[in-house]
Write a protein that holds these residues in place. Structure first.
Motif, PDB file in Angstrom:
ATOM      1  N   LEU A  81      20.126 -10.745  12.863  1.00  0.00           N
ATOM      2  CA  LEU A  81      18.986 -10.274  12.080  1.00  0.00           C
ATOM      3  C   LEU A  81      19.222  -8.798  11.786  1.00  0.00           C
ATOM      4  N   VAL A  82      19.265  -8.444  10.495  1.00  0.00           N
ATOM      5  CA  VAL A  82      19.527  -7.067  10.088  1.00  0.00           C
ATOM      6  C   VAL A  82      18.335  -6.567   9.282  1.00  0.00           C
ATOM      7  N   VAL A  83      17.755  -5.445   9.716  1.00  0.00           N
ATOM      8  CA  VAL A  83      16.640  -4.804   9.018  1.00  0.00           C
ATOM      9  C   VAL A  83      17.079  -3.383   8.683  1.00  0.00           C
ATOM     10  N   SER A  84      17.238  -3.099   7.394  1.00  0.00           N
ATOM     11  CA  SER A  84      17.635  -1.764   6.952  1.00  0.00           C
ATOM     12  C   SER A  84      16.600  -1.235   5.980  1.00  0.00           C
ATOM     13  N   ASN A  85      16.491   0.086   5.896  1.00  0.00           N
ATOM     14  CA  ASN A  85      15.457   0.677   5.055  1.00  0.00           C
ATOM     15  C   ASN A  85      15.872   2.057   4.581  1.00  0.00           C
ATOM     16  N   THR A  86      15.223   2.490   3.520  1.00  0.00           N
ATOM     17  CA  THR A  86      15.312   3.891   3.117  1.00  0.00           C
ATOM     18  C   THR A  86      14.354   4.693   3.989  1.00  0.00           C
ATOM     19  N   GLY A  87      14.604   5.972   4.086  1.00  0.00           N
ATOM     20  CA  GLY A  87      13.744   6.793   4.929  1.00  0.00           C
ATOM     21  C   GLY A  87      14.371   8.140   5.200  1.00  0.00           C
ATOM     22  N   PRO A  88      13.778   8.908   6.100  1.00  0.00           N
ATOM     23  CA  PRO A  88      14.324  10.221   6.430  1.00  0.00           C
ATOM     24  C   PRO A  88      15.667  10.091   7.142  1.00  0.00           C
ATOM     25  N   VAL A  89      16.462  11.146   7.042  1.00  0.00           N
ATOM     26  CA  VAL A  89      17.758  11.165   7.704  1.00  0.00           C
ATOM     27  C   VAL A  89      17.543  11.295   9.214  1.00  0.00           C
TER      28      VAL A  89
ATOM     29  N   ALA B  13       0.820  -1.209   0.000  1.00  0.00           N
ATOM     30  CA  ALA B  13       0.000   0.000   0.000  1.00  0.00           C
ATOM     31  C   ALA B  13       0.861   1.268   0.000  1.00  0.00           C
ATOM     32  N   LYS B  14       2.056   1.207   0.591  1.00  0.00           N
ATOM     33  CA  LYS B  14       2.947   2.369   0.637  1.00  0.00           C
ATOM     34  C   LYS B  14       3.978   2.361  -0.478  1.00  0.00           C
ATOM     35  N   GLY B  15       3.959   1.321  -1.325  1.00  0.00           N
ATOM     36  CA  GLY B  15       4.909   1.238  -2.422  1.00  0.00           C
ATOM     37  C   GLY B  15       6.320   0.895  -1.959  1.00  0.00           C
ATOM     38  N   VAL B  16       6.446   0.116  -0.894  1.00  0.00           N
ATOM     39  CA  VAL B  16       7.751  -0.265  -0.343  1.00  0.00           C
ATOM     40  C   VAL B  16       8.074  -1.684  -0.792  1.00  0.00           C
ATOM     41  N   GLU B  17       9.299  -1.875  -1.274  1.00  0.00           N
ATOM     42  CA  GLU B  17       9.730  -3.177  -1.782  1.00  0.00           C
ATOM     43  C   GLU B  17      10.555  -3.901  -0.717  1.00  0.00           C
TER      44      GLU B  17
ATOM     45  N   VAL C 265      10.414   6.380   2.682  1.00  0.00           N
ATOM     46  CA  VAL C 265      10.204   7.478   1.742  1.00  0.00           C
ATOM     47  C   VAL C 265       8.887   7.282   1.004  1.00  0.00           C
ATOM     48  N   ALA C 266       8.408   8.346   0.384  1.00  0.00           N
ATOM     49  CA  ALA C 266       7.103   8.291  -0.285  1.00  0.00           C
ATOM     50  C   ALA C 266       7.148   7.452  -1.550  1.00  0.00           C
ATOM     51  N   GLU C 267       8.260   7.476  -2.274  1.00  0.00           N
ATOM     52  CA  GLU C 267       8.361   6.744  -3.536  1.00  0.00           C
ATOM     53  C   GLU C 267       9.707   6.020  -3.604  1.00  0.00           C
ATOM     54  N   GLY C 268       9.671   4.821  -4.186  1.00  0.00           N
ATOM     55  CA  GLY C 268      10.904   4.061  -4.402  1.00  0.00           C
ATOM     56  C   GLY C 268      11.561   3.558  -3.134  1.00  0.00           C
ATOM     57  N   GLY C 269      10.787   3.373  -2.084  1.00  0.00           N
ATOM     58  CA  GLY C 269      11.367   2.893  -0.829  1.00  0.00           C
ATOM     59  C   GLY C 269      11.553   1.389  -0.819  1.00  0.00           C
TER      60      GLY C 269
ATOM     61  N   GLU D 180      23.538   5.756   5.487  1.00  0.00           N
ATOM     62  CA  GLU D 180      23.952   6.860   4.614  1.00  0.00           C
ATOM     63  C   GLU D 180      22.883   7.109   3.548  1.00  0.00           C
ATOM     64  N   GLY D 181      22.417   8.330   3.470  1.00  0.00           N
ATOM     65  CA  GLY D 181      21.350   8.679   2.533  1.00  0.00           C
ATOM     66  C   GLY D 181      19.974   8.666   3.154  1.00  0.00           C
ATOM     67  N   GLY D 182      19.857   8.260   4.404  1.00  0.00           N
ATOM     68  CA  GLY D 182      18.563   8.244   5.078  1.00  0.00           C
ATOM     69  C   GLY D 182      18.140   6.846   5.470  1.00  0.00           C
ATOM     70  N   GLY D 183      17.361   6.771   6.524  1.00  0.00           N
ATOM     71  CA  GLY D 183      16.913   5.479   7.011  1.00  0.00           C
ATOM     72  C   GLY D 183      17.800   4.965   8.128  1.00  0.00           C
ATOM     73  N   LEU D 184      17.512   3.732   8.554  1.00  0.00           N
ATOM     74  CA  LEU D 184      18.228   3.124   9.670  1.00  0.00           C
ATOM     75  C   LEU D 184      18.658   1.708   9.309  1.00  0.00           C
TER      76      LEU D 184
END
Length: 408
Positions: A337-345, A281-285, A318-322, A396-400
């Motif tokens: 267990l490693v969980v990484s994502n795009t997102g705000p800085v 629903a949020k367009g996250v892959e 992020v809103a698109e391409g996350g 780097e570039g945003g997210g955790l």
């Protein structure tokens, strides 16, 4: 799910978890220090005693003194001293005195050498004896340490019950037993409170939800009433999530006693499947490689760690391409267990605050649709209860990047 607060007014906390410090190969324990102290005192006393004996022996044999007699005539032969034939009596007396003094010095040197060897041997015996005696004296401390290591949040019934004389160590053991008894009473009261709160809080919320759903199912209800019912239903659902999160947080603070084999890869896959609808629903892959990583623990609680981290990564994106990457592996003898994502800085100095209950980054404490602010707190508590830890790092570039390590 964990939410993020306004910048803290207090000084920033470190973002890394030091974990368990590595012990050096040689630790200056109390036993070693007592051994060195007792052995050193014996060694110093032996050196002083040897020096006194040497001085007394030298004085007794009177090194450097003249012979108590003189040879006037005749002949003397010796296998030790060198007396040339035809030596005059006065010259012969000097040679005899030098020879006797030399033999006395050799005797003292031999006495010193053998005494040193005896001192070294006795020092080794003294150090070994001191080490054994120090271990015997400190054995109650070892018992206290072993009992403390065996004590866990759900097993506070162990006691030292030290026997022996009424000395300082027995007083320490009795004080420790008394502290364990008080802790056991406190944990029992806490568990009783959690059980009562679970019933008292869940029941009215479930009744409210049922009543709201019944009224919303009425086709003749006005639109304004339906809108109000939906708002109240959402508020009630949020309260249920808050109660469940608080109860789980309280239960996960203790060590896990009953453990079973759990594959982190399976746990992570189930968490991804549960969050897939929200991610689409949020367009996250979703990405990642989940290799088998078997640990001993509680499968339900471990699944809650993975689900909280995955949902947090999906909602704060992020809103698109996350994307969200979920990986599991065995590294350095631990399951990871490693969980990484795009997102705000996310500023590095604010990361540690995310693990505090109800803390959000640059958002209000309430009114968010991303959770109740307990997700990361629960994840950290569950990881600690399994003997592991969780570390958050800014990407780097945003997210955790959330890294959970558990003992295999």
């Amino acid at each position: 799910m964990a939410t993020l607060p306004a910048p803290p007014t207090a000084p920033p906390k470190p973002t890394w978890d030091p974990g368990e410090p590595e012990r050096p190969w040689f630790r200056p324990t109390i036993r070693i220090r007592l051994t060195l102290l007792y052995g050193g005192m014996f060694l110093i006393a032996g050196i002083l005693l040897l020096s006194i004996i040497y001085l007394l022996a030298a004085q007794a044999v009177q090194v450097g003194s003249q012979l108590p007699f003189k040879i006037v005539s005749g002949s003397v032969t010796s296998d030790v001293c060198n007396f040339p034939a035809g030596t005059p009596p006065d010259k012969f007396n000097v040679l005899a005195n030098d020879c006797v003094n030399e033999q006395r010095q050799h005797a003292l040197d031999e006495l010193l050498t053998r005494s040193l060897f005896a001192l070294v041997g006795l020092s080794v015996i003294a150090f070994a004896f001191g080490y054994a005696m120090a271990g015997r004296v400190l054995s109650p401390l070892g018992e206290i340490t072993r009992t403390a290591r065996r004590v866990v949040g759900s097993d506070l019934s162990r006691r030292i019950e030290l026997d022996g004389p009424d000395d300082e160590l027995k007083e320490l053991a009795d004080t420790f037993d008394e502290m364990l008894e008080r802790l056991e009473r406190a944990f029992t009261a806490q568990q009783r409170f959690v059980g009562n709160a679970s019933h008292e809080l869940r029941t009215p919320l479930a009744i409210n939800r049922t009543l709201l759903e019944v009224h919303l199912s009425d086709p003749g209800a006005p639109d304004e009433l339906k809108q109000l019912g939906k708002t109240l239903l959402a508020t009630n659902e949020r309260s249920e999530q808050l109660v469940e999160g608080l109860l789980l947080l309280a239960r996960s603070e203790n060590q896990i006693v009953e453990r079973k084999p759990v594959d982190l890869a399976e746990v992570a896959t189930r968490a991804v499947d549960q969050a897939r609808g929200e991610a689409e629903a949020k367009g996250v892959e979703f990405r990642g490689r989940r290799a088998p990583a078997l640990v001993q623990g509680n499968g339900v609680l471990l699944e809650r760690i993975a689900l909280n981290l995955v949902q947090n990564a999906v909602r704060y994106n992020v809103a698109e391409g996350g994307w969200v990457e979920v990986d599991t592996e065995i590294a350095h003898g631990q399951a990871v267990l490693v969980v990484s994502n795009t997102g705000p800085v996310v500023p590095a100095y604010e990361i540690d605050n995310l693990f505090e209950p109800f803390r959000r980054l640059r958002q209000e404490r309430t009114g968010s649709d991303k959770g109740v602010g307990l997700g990361l707190s629960i994840a950290r508590s569950v990881a600690r209860a399994h003997g592991g830890r969780i570390i958050a790092e800014p990407r780097e570039g945003g997210g955790l990047v959330m890294r959970v390590t558990l003992p295999v």
